[in-house]
Design a protein around this motif. Sequence first.
Motif, PDB file in Angstrom:
ATOM      1  N   LEU A 280       0.836  -1.208   0.000  1.00  0.00           N
ATOM      2  CA  LEU A 280       0.000   0.000   0.000  1.00  0.00           C
ATOM      3  C   LEU A 280       0.873   1.261   0.000  1.00  0.00           C
ATOM      4  O   LEU A 280       0.572   2.238  -0.689  1.00  0.00           O
ATOM      5  CB  LEU A 280      -0.926   0.009   1.218  1.00  0.00           C
ATOM      6  CG  LEU A 280      -2.054  -1.026   1.224  1.00  0.00           C
ATOM      7  CD1 LEU A 280      -2.740  -1.051   2.588  1.00  0.00           C
ATOM      8  CD2 LEU A 280      -3.075  -0.753   0.129  1.00  0.00           C
ATOM      9  N   LYS A 281       1.952   1.232   0.770  1.00  0.00           N
ATOM     10  CA  LYS A 281       2.851   2.397   0.815  1.00  0.00           C
ATOM     11  C   LYS A 281       3.571   2.583  -0.520  1.00  0.00           C
ATOM     12  O   LYS A 281       3.681   3.710  -1.019  1.00  0.00           O
ATOM     13  CB  LYS A 281       3.866   2.225   1.950  1.00  0.00           C
ATOM     14  CG  LYS A 281       3.269   2.453   3.330  1.00  0.00           C
ATOM     15  CD  LYS A 281       4.345   2.444   4.406  1.00  0.00           C
ATOM     16  CE  LYS A 281       3.774   2.922   5.734  1.00  0.00           C
ATOM     17  NZ  LYS A 281       4.807   2.966   6.786  1.00  0.00           N
TER      18      LYS A 281
ATOM     19  N   VAL B  18      -6.007  -6.748  -3.641  1.00  0.00           N
ATOM     20  CA  VAL B  18      -5.267  -5.500  -3.424  1.00  0.00           C
ATOM     21  C   VAL B  18      -3.800  -5.654  -3.836  1.00  0.00           C
ATOM     22  O   VAL B  18      -3.213  -4.766  -4.467  1.00  0.00           O
ATOM     23  CB  VAL B  18      -5.373  -5.051  -1.943  1.00  0.00           C
ATOM     24  CG1 VAL B  18      -4.416  -3.901  -1.647  1.00  0.00           C
ATOM     25  CG2 VAL B  18      -6.817  -4.631  -1.625  1.00  0.00           C
ATOM     26  N   MET B  19      -3.210  -6.809  -3.516  1.00  0.00           N
ATOM     27  CA  MET B  19      -1.801  -7.039  -3.854  1.00  0.00           C
ATOM     28  C   MET B  19      -1.579  -7.111  -5.361  1.00  0.00           C
ATOM     29  O   MET B  19      -0.471  -6.874  -5.855  1.00  0.00           O
ATOM     30  CB  MET B  19      -1.305  -8.345  -3.200  1.00  0.00           C
ATOM     31  CG  MET B  19      -1.225  -8.289  -1.688  1.00  0.00           C
ATOM     32  SD  MET B  19       0.079  -7.210  -1.048  1.00  0.00           S
ATOM     33  CE  MET B  19       1.538  -8.228  -1.291  1.00  0.00           C
ATOM     34  N   ALA B  20      -2.647  -7.418  -6.099  1.00  0.00           N
ATOM     35  CA  ALA B  20      -2.526  -7.519  -7.557  1.00  0.00           C
ATOM     36  C   ALA B  20      -2.668  -6.170  -8.252  1.00  0.00           C
ATOM     37  O   ALA B  20      -2.439  -6.055  -9.456  1.00  0.00           O
ATOM     38  CB  ALA B  20      -3.581  -8.488  -8.099  1.00  0.00           C
ATOM     39  N   LEU B  21      -3.065  -5.144  -7.507  1.00  0.00           N
ATOM     40  CA  LEU B  21      -3.232  -3.805  -8.072  1.00  0.00           C
ATOM     41  C   LEU B  21      -2.027  -2.943  -7.688  1.00  0.00           C
ATOM     42  O   LEU B  21      -1.564  -3.007  -6.541  1.00  0.00           O
ATOM     43  CB  LEU B  21      -4.525  -3.170  -7.555  1.00  0.00           C
ATOM     44  CG  LEU B  21      -5.821  -3.949  -7.883  1.00  0.00           C
ATOM     45  CD1 LEU B  21      -7.003  -3.354  -7.137  1.00  0.00           C
ATOM     46  CD2 LEU B  21      -6.084  -3.953  -9.382  1.00  0.00           C
ATOM     47  N   HIS B  22      -1.566  -2.110  -8.618  1.00  0.00           N
ATOM     48  CA  HIS B  22      -0.301  -1.422  -8.366  1.00  0.00           C
ATOM     49  C   HIS B  22      -0.380   0.096  -8.498  1.00  0.00           C
ATOM     50  O   HIS B  22       0.647   0.753  -8.650  1.00  0.00           O
ATOM     51  CB  HIS B  22       0.790  -1.978  -9.298  1.00  0.00           C
ATOM     52  CG  HIS B  22       1.105  -3.403  -9.011  1.00  0.00           C
ATOM     53  ND1 HIS B  22       1.925  -3.794  -7.973  1.00  0.00           N
ATOM     54  CD2 HIS B  22       0.668  -4.550  -9.601  1.00  0.00           C
ATOM     55  CE1 HIS B  22       2.011  -5.114  -7.947  1.00  0.00           C
ATOM     56  NE2 HIS B  22       1.257  -5.598  -8.921  1.00  0.00           N
TER      57      HIS B  22
ATOM     58  N   GLU C  40      -4.930   4.714  -7.448  1.00  0.00           N
ATOM     59  CA  GLU C  40      -6.255   4.919  -8.056  1.00  0.00           C
ATOM     60  C   GLU C  40      -7.018   3.601  -8.173  1.00  0.00           C
ATOM     61  O   GLU C  40      -8.199   3.526  -7.831  1.00  0.00           O
ATOM     62  CB  GLU C  40      -6.087   5.561  -9.439  1.00  0.00           C
ATOM     63  CG  GLU C  40      -7.422   5.928 -10.093  1.00  0.00           C
ATOM     64  CD  GLU C  40      -7.231   6.515 -11.495  1.00  0.00           C
ATOM     65  OE1 GLU C  40      -8.249   6.802 -12.133  1.00  0.00           O
ATOM     66  OE2 GLU C  40      -6.077   6.664 -11.938  1.00  0.00           O
ATOM     67  N   LYS C  41      -6.329   2.556  -8.676  1.00  0.00           N
ATOM     68  CA  LYS C  41      -7.001   1.262  -8.855  1.00  0.00           C
ATOM     69  C   LYS C  41      -7.358   0.622  -7.516  1.00  0.00           C
ATOM     70  O   LYS C  41      -8.434   0.042  -7.353  1.00  0.00           O
ATOM     71  CB  LYS C  41      -6.109   0.319  -9.666  1.00  0.00           C
ATOM     72  CG  LYS C  41      -6.028   0.680 -11.146  1.00  0.00           C
ATOM     73  CD  LYS C  41      -5.111  -0.269 -11.901  1.00  0.00           C
ATOM     74  CE  LYS C  41      -5.033   0.121 -13.381  1.00  0.00           C
ATOM     75  NZ  LYS C  41      -4.063  -0.710 -14.115  1.00  0.00           N
ATOM     76  N   ILE C  42      -6.452   0.735  -6.550  1.00  0.00           N
ATOM     77  CA  ILE C  42      -6.712   0.171  -5.218  1.00  0.00           C
ATOM     78  C   ILE C  42      -7.908   0.860  -4.574  1.00  0.00           C
ATOM     79  O   ILE C  42      -8.816   0.222  -4.041  1.00  0.00           O
ATOM     80  CB  ILE C  42      -5.453   0.292  -4.327  1.00  0.00           C
ATOM     81  CG1 ILE C  42      -4.359  -0.647  -4.838  1.00  0.00           C
ATOM     82  CG2 ILE C  42      -5.777  -0.020  -2.869  1.00  0.00           C
ATOM     83  CD1 ILE C  42      -3.002  -0.472  -4.162  1.00  0.00           C
ATOM     84  N   THR C  43      -7.916   2.201  -4.655  1.00  0.00           N
ATOM     85  CA  THR C  43      -9.015   2.966  -4.057  1.00  0.00           C
ATOM     86  C   THR C  43     -10.344   2.631  -4.732  1.00  0.00           C
ATOM     87  O   THR C  43     -11.363   2.429  -4.061  1.00  0.00           O
ATOM     88  CB  THR C  43      -8.735   4.484  -4.166  1.00  0.00           C
ATOM     89  OG1 THR C  43      -7.490   4.764  -3.543  1.00  0.00           O
ATOM     90  CG2 THR C  43      -9.837   5.292  -3.505  1.00  0.00           C
ATOM     91  N   LYS C  44     -10.340   2.565  -6.060  1.00  0.00           N
ATOM     92  CA  LYS C  44     -11.574   2.265  -6.796  1.00  0.00           C
ATOM     93  C   LYS C  44     -12.125   0.899  -6.407  1.00  0.00           C
ATOM     94  O   LYS C  44     -13.331   0.731  -6.198  1.00  0.00           O
ATOM     95  CB  LYS C  44     -11.313   2.317  -8.305  1.00  0.00           C
ATOM     96  CG  LYS C  44     -12.582   2.214  -9.135  1.00  0.00           C
ATOM     97  CD  LYS C  44     -12.309   2.447 -10.615  1.00  0.00           C
ATOM     98  CE  LYS C  44     -13.597   2.372 -11.416  1.00  0.00           C
ATOM     99  NZ  LYS C  44     -13.364   2.574 -12.862  1.00  0.00           N
ATOM    100  N   PHE C  45     -11.240  -0.092  -6.284  1.00  0.00           N
ATOM    101  CA  PHE C  45     -11.684  -1.426  -5.873  1.00  0.00           C
ATOM    102  C   PHE C  45     -12.264  -1.390  -4.462  1.00  0.00           C
ATOM    103  O   PHE C  45     -13.342  -1.923  -4.200  1.00  0.00           O
ATOM    104  CB  PHE C  45     -10.522  -2.427  -5.931  1.00  0.00           C
ATOM    105  CG  PHE C  45     -10.845  -3.735  -5.266  1.00  0.00           C
ATOM    106  CD1 PHE C  45     -11.719  -4.640  -5.862  1.00  0.00           C
ATOM    107  CD2 PHE C  45     -10.307  -4.051  -4.029  1.00  0.00           C
ATOM    108  CE1 PHE C  45     -12.041  -5.834  -5.233  1.00  0.00           C
ATOM    109  CE2 PHE C  45     -10.618  -5.244  -3.395  1.00  0.00           C
ATOM    110  CZ  PHE C  45     -11.490  -6.141  -4.008  1.00  0.00           C
ATOM    111  N   LEU C  46     -11.574  -0.725  -3.536  1.00  0.00           N
ATOM    112  CA  LEU C  46     -11.993  -0.724  -2.139  1.00  0.00           C
ATOM    113  C   LEU C  46     -13.250   0.106  -1.897  1.00  0.00           C
ATOM    114  O   LEU C  46     -13.953  -0.093  -0.909  1.00  0.00           O
ATOM    115  CB  LEU C  46     -10.844  -0.222  -1.250  1.00  0.00           C
ATOM    116  CG  LEU C  46      -9.640  -1.178  -1.167  1.00  0.00           C
ATOM    117  CD1 LEU C  46      -8.474  -0.503  -0.456  1.00  0.00           C
ATOM    118  CD2 LEU C  46     -10.014  -2.476  -0.458  1.00  0.00           C
TER     119      LEU C  46
END
Length: 248
Positions: free
Chosen positions: A160-161, A205-209, A212-218
């Motif tokens: 995440l960081k 989450v680990m598959a998204l880099h 923006e993509k992580i936030t959209k998924f979550l």
Amino acid sequence: MNKENDIEKLCTFSQRFPLPSMYRALVWKVLLGILPPHHESHAQVMMYRKEQYSDVLHALEVIRFISDATPQVEVYLYMHRLESGKLPRSPSFPLEPEDEVFLAIAKAMEEMVEDGIDCYWLTRCFVNQLNNKYRDFLPQLPKAFEQYLNLEDSRLLGHLKASSAVSKLPCDLWFKRVWDKVISGSCKILVFVAVEILLTFKIKVMALHSAEKITKFLENIPQDSSDAIVSKAIDLWHKHCGTPVHSA
């Protein structure tokens, strides 16, 4: 049985079990002090609350601070400001950060509570609780979140960081799932809900880099997972903090 014991039992139940939706508003009103614990007085006290609501609303209408076109959540905000002695000179004055928080909570409360008078009182008293009871702890939530996520899964936190996603997590959406727990006296549960959501959806989450993509998924995680996530978050809370108490 005295009032303190009744409220203590209600707090304990609210922290350990999900509240049935049909009783949620009633329990919140008791826990936030809008209604007394004993139902014999509820009708009379609620009548006073309705009268106070009408008086404050009327005062804003008389001074033409609000109109029929004013969004309902802004009406609640100006009522709260008037009752707090902090009404700005004009509705066109820019909002303070604390006003934005009030509006966000009012919008969320509107989705859960049908009655406008209940919505105002619950929002007002919830905001007061956040400002008074949790004022010192709220700024510590981001640090506590990183601390407990690191203990549970340091690789996930590192990912995440590296993706610059930590500051962009949609925590406000997640936290609505546990308002029962916050209202009944625990702010720290918010940290463990955020940690558990990330642990639950770790593989995705680990598959998204990118942030923006992580936030959209979550932001779009399935609602039907809420009960399981909250239950596991409470287990994490017990694991790291012991039996919850009605403070932080």
